[in-house]
Design an enzyme around this catalytic site. Structure first.
Site, PDB file in Angstrom:
ATOM      1  N   ARG A   1       0.820  -1.204   0.000  1.00 41.07           N
ATOM      2  CA  ARG A   1       0.000   0.000   0.000  1.00 41.07           C
ATOM      3  C   ARG A   1       0.854   1.254   0.000  1.00 41.07           C
ATOM      4  O   ARG A   1       1.923   1.272   0.608  1.00 41.07           O
ATOM      5  CB  ARG A   1      -0.794   0.090   1.285  1.00 41.07           C
ATOM      6  CG  ARG A   1      -1.792  -0.993   1.484  1.00 41.07           C
ATOM      7  CD  ARG A   1      -2.682  -0.403   2.464  1.00 41.07           C
ATOM      8  NE  ARG A   1      -3.154  -1.301   3.464  1.00 41.07           N
ATOM      9  CZ  ARG A   1      -4.269  -1.008   4.125  1.00 41.07           C
ATOM     10  NH1 ARG A   1      -4.912   0.114   3.879  1.00 41.07           N
ATOM     11  NH2 ARG A   1      -4.698  -1.825   5.040  1.00 41.07           N
TER      12      ARG A   1
ATOM     13  N   SER B   1       8.315  -4.993   6.158  1.00 43.63           N
ATOM     14  CA  SER B   1       8.051  -6.048   7.147  1.00 43.63           C
ATOM     15  C   SER B   1       8.975  -7.240   6.998  1.00 43.63           C
ATOM     16  O   SER B   1       8.532  -8.379   6.765  1.00 43.63           O
ATOM     17  CB  SER B   1       6.602  -6.482   7.037  1.00 43.63           C
ATOM     18  OG  SER B   1       5.782  -5.351   7.083  1.00 43.63           O
TER      19      SER B   1
ATOM     20  N   ASP C   1       6.532  -3.839  10.504  1.00 46.84           N
ATOM     21  CA  ASP C   1       5.058  -3.769  10.654  1.00 46.84           C
ATOM     22  C   ASP C   1       4.603  -3.946  12.101  1.00 46.84           C
ATOM     23  O   ASP C   1       3.603  -3.360  12.520  1.00 46.84           O
ATOM     24  CB  ASP C   1       4.342  -4.766   9.728  1.00 46.84           C
ATOM     25  CG  ASP C   1       4.853  -6.198   9.875  1.00 46.84           C
ATOM     26  OD1 ASP C   1       5.845  -6.404  10.611  1.00 46.84           O
ATOM     27  OD2 ASP C   1       4.253  -7.104   9.258  1.00 46.84           O
TER      28      ASP C   1
END
Ligand code: BG6
Ligand code: GLC
Ligand code: GLC
Length: 841
Positions: free
Chosen positions: A539, A603, A657
């Site tokens: 995203r 992440s 994350d």
């Protein structure tokens, strides 16, 4: 010649008179076609009432689920014991079913008497008598060397929630032992067997005799889907569609229903067909008001019905010149077996004479003819009533199958059907007449119900052993509290090894510093760009944080796919792709020319030396782009932006994350100091005291540590809880031997673990009839989301944490906004930190 003719004319005239007399007297027992059709229709309604949830409780015809799903398919094999209790004889049997079907069933049986006092005494004593009989059978036949599976034919109405359980609803026929109604008879039997001792059996299945009869016939004729008993009692079972059986969950497939049609009429629906003789029988029975249909039909009552009729007719002077004997006045002196003898084609009249004389009567020829006709009317009515009810069942099956004409087989058993000379023929004829659209084959269940019970037991045994195999396969996945405590202790050790200076470089749990010193305090503000890479989606976001007011964060985001060939291509290709997505997003937002500070949620494990510096330690999950490991991903991103040369960004922070998640939640709840990801991967971060993080300078305050606990297990310390499926999944992954804990816990692997279990169980014939489809062979085809569609396990995590950390009161907050918002918050905090350091106090 002439004389002979005249004589025979005289006799048949005489016979006709007797018959007419009886016909007139018993007109209420002679049922017309219309009446039979009417009774059949009423039974149809009763069946529906019994099947439906709303009306079952008050339904007279109980329509009991049997948990027998199919008739024998030939795969049944083995040696079984069977008990057959509730008919005219109590039997113990041994049934040997060999593999190659047809005719290969060997049976040995022994009948044991049940003394009257057991029928009416205490239930425990009745069952102990049953168990004793079993024991003596085993002794006699030298059967006790191996544990045997036992099928129990118990011919009374029982509520079954599974095949090896049956709660007796009410006794019928001549049984009335105390303390059995409302109890699980399988349990009573097991207890009695235990008490008697020395009997090594497993009671695996309980069936009604109708089911036994259907299964017995079904072994030879696959079309058999109805079982009927016309014996001491009467009853029928048939195969019904699951979707019509409200009492059992599930709509697929079919299940045998024990109708318990003997109770038809108990709610008054047959009142207009019940005669004064039937009422008398009922009143003198052990269960008045109950089993009214059975009392008009079955062997236990027909003889007595005839006796009552004869007595009444005699008293009225219609028989025996008005003479009545003591025997004729005595209940039970005239039995159904006498009806069978009297209705014999040849010698029937002689038998009649003998039987009546035995009753102390002195019958004339006329009397004998009349008595024979009484018997015919009573037994014919029985056949008519059974035909009417059976016609209803057949019609129901035909309609269930949406067929114009049904071809089916009915398995029949019981002393009446077996021994009455005319009964079968009459029954078949009436059924064919009532339902011409059903072509019925009637098969006598030659070997009784026990053979069928053995078939059901064979299936139950197969299922039980399959269940055990499945349980054994899955046992390795069930972690005991002790095992969990061990895992907890080992994790604790690894966390500490990761924090210590000398063990840090080789630790399996890396404990990476994040350079995030605090969670948000609400003073953060500004407009940020954030990237979120490494979870299910990539995203790009714009996050606007307004000062002072909490909850005043606005976000705009777009999701981009990262094609597999890019995830596993070169590092340059990957970062060029990322920058292209950013470019698209900035165009979309009309923000190409604003140079925003950027927080990069990445992440994967990164060795950070500052908030904006992170060398990728190794790829995890589904990424494997080349020339990235060991390089600073912030640099790689900067270079890709340069390469594109379209816009500029100020990369302020690189964020795991877990850290993003902690920050997002901490913005709402300042107490939040742990961030947990249970997603594609599995990881946790938490706020640690600086003084404990030995390899980072400084002892003051706190820093968030990204544990990278997914790597737990790399030093072989959790091999005891890894299953062969975990090893298989690991072996087939992009990073074999790495991230072992992650591979046992996270979304990228759980579905795959399940898929491998399914394949294995199928290979062993435990699932899908042993057929492994091509699709099931495809890696990744069984997605983790299916697990959550199939079962819900949301509270397991919380519950187990509570058990393992009883001194910690933990609130779990779902990070609704993902890690991107957290990355922006970190960027804000980092900027403040930076400014704080720049500006003198
Ligand atoms: C037998 C069955 O063949 O038929 C019994 O094995 C069943 O379990 C019986 O109860 C029904 O007939 P009857 O006449 O013995 O009650
Ligand atoms: C009685 C029982 C029933 C049994 C039948 C035939 O009706 O209630 O369960 O099937 O007798 O034995
Ligand atoms: C993997 C990564 C880790 C990340 C986790 C959850 O374990 O190595 O950095 O936090 O997946 O996405």
């Amino acid at each position: 010649m002439f004389a002979v003719h005249l004589l025979s004319f005289y006799f048949s005239k005489l016979q006709e008179d007797q018959i007419k007399k009886v016909d007139r007297y018993l007109y209420a027992m002679r049922l017309s076609d219309d009446q039979l059709a009417d009774i059949s229709a009423r039974f149809r309604q009763e069946m529906e009432k019994g099947l439906s949830n709303e009306s079952n409780a008050t339904a007279a015809v109980k329509m009991l689920p049997t948990h027998v799903y199919s008739t024998p398919d030939g795969s049944e094999k083995g040696e079984f014991l069977a008990l057959d209790l509730g008919g005219s004889k109590f039997k113990v049997l041994q049934v040997k079913v060999s593999e190659d079907r047809k005719g290969k069933v060997q049976m040995e049986s022994e009948t044991f008497p049940i003394p009257e006092e057991f029928l009416n005494g205490r239930g425990t004593e009745l069952f102990e008598h049953v168990a004793e009989s079993l024991k003596s059978f085993l002794r006699k036949h030298h059967i006790n060397h191996t544990r045997k599976a036992l099928g129990f034919t118990f011919s009374f109405p029982c509520a079954q929630s599974k095949i090896d359980e049956g709660v007796l609803l009410s006794w019928s026929k001549n049984f009335k032992a105390r303390g059995v109604q409302g109890n699980n008879v399988v349990q009573l039997l097991r207890k009695a067997i235990q008490k008697v001792g020395d009997v090594d059996v497993d009671v695996l299945a309980m069936v009604n005799d109708t089911v036994g009869a259907m299964m017995t016939c079904g072994y030879d004729d696959q079309n058999c889907e109805v079982g009927v008993i016309i014996g001491t009692g009467t009853n029928a079972c048939y195969i019904e569609e699951m979707r019509h059986i409200d009492l059992v969950e599930g709509d697929e497939g079919r299940m045998c229903i024990n109708t318990e049609w003997g109770a038809f009429g108990d709610d008054g629906v047959l009142d207009d067909f019940i005669t004064s003789f039937d009422r008398e029988i009922d009143a003198a029975s052990i269960n008045p008001g109950k089993q009214l249909f059975e009392k008009m039909v079955s062997g236990m009552y027909m003889g007595e019905l005839v006796r009552l009729i004869l007595l009444k007719m005699a008293k009225k002077g219609l028989l025996f010149r008005g003479q009545v004997s003591d025997a004729l006045r005595t209940k039970g002196t005239f039995q159904t077996k006498h009806i069978c003898l009297i209705e014999q084609y040849k010698g029937g009249l002689e038998n009649t004479k003998e039987i009546l004389e035995d009753l102390g009567l002195n019958p004339s020829e006329d009397d004998c003819i009349a008595v024979q006709h009484v018997c015919t009317i009573v037994s014919f009515r029985s056949a008519n009533l059974v035909a009417a009810a059976l016609a209803a069942i057949l019609t129901r099956i035909r309609e269930n199958k949406k067929l114009k004409t049904l071809r089916t087989t009915v398995g029949v058993d019981g002393t009446v059907y077996r021994t009455h000379p005319q009964y079968p023929k009459r029954l078949h004829k009436v059924v064919r007449h009532l339902v011409p659209d059903c072509h019925v084959r009637f098969v006598l269940s030659e070997s009784g119900s026990a053979k069928g019970a053995a078939m059901v037991t064979a299936v139950a045994q197969r299922l039980a052993s399959q269940r055990k195999e499945i349980d054994d396969t899955l046992a390795a996945f069930a972690l005991s509290p002790t095992q969990l405590q061990e895992v907890k202790a080992k994790m604790r050790v690894e966390l500490e090894r990761g924090l210590k200076k000398d063990s840090h470089p080789t630790a399996s749990v890396k404990m990476l510093p994040t350079y995030v010193y605090r969670t948000p305090d609400g003073t953060e503000r500004g407009k940020y760009l954030a990237l979120d890479l490494g979870g299910t989606n990539f995203r790009v976001l714009v996050v606007k944080i307004r000062t002072g007011m909490r909850n005043s964060v606005r976000m705009y985001n777009k999701i981009y796919a990262i094609p597999l060939e890019i995830m596993q291509g070169t590092g340059e290709e990957l970062f060029d792709h990322i920058v292209q997505c950013i470019s698209d997003f900035l165009d979309y937002m009309g923000m190409k020319n604003t140079r925003l500070p950027l927080g990069f949620t990445f992440s994967f494990p990164c060795n950070q030396t500052g908030i904006d510096k992170g060398d990728l330690v190794c790829w995890t999950k589904g990424f494997k782009a080349t020339e990235c490991e060991g390089y600073d991903v912030v640099d790689m991103l900067r270079e890709a932006i340069k390469r594109r040369n379209e816009f500029d960004l100020d990369i302020v922070a690189i964020v795991n994350d877990t850290v993003g998640t902690m920050m997002t939640c901490a913005y709402e709840d300042p107490k939040c100091q742990i961030g947990l990801i249970a997603g594609t991967g599995s990881n946790v971060c938490y706020m640690e005291e600086m003084k404990n993080i030995e390899f980072v300078e400084g002892d003051e305050g706190q820093m968030c540590v990204n544990t990278e606990w997914g790597g737990f297990g790399a030093n072989d310390n959790i091999e005891d809880i890894r299953t062969r499926y975990d090893r298989e999944v690991d072996g087939g992954s992009l990073n074999p031997g790495k991230q072992r804990f992650e591979k046992m816990t996270s979304g990228m692997y759980l579905g795959e673990i399940v898929r491998r279990i399914l394949i294995d169980l199928t290979k062993h014939g435990l699932l899908f009839r042993g057929r492994i489809t091509e699709r099931l062979k495809t890696k990744g085809i069984f997605e983790t989301k299916f697990l959550s569609q199939i079962e819900s396990f949301s509270t397991i995590l919380k519950d187990t944490v509570r058990e393992l950390a009883p001194n910690c009161k933990v609130d779990f907050i779902l990070s609704e906004d993902g890690s991107g918002k957290g990355a922006a918050l970190i960027t804000a905090v980092a900027q403040q930190h930076y400014t704080d350091k720049q500006e003198p106090h």
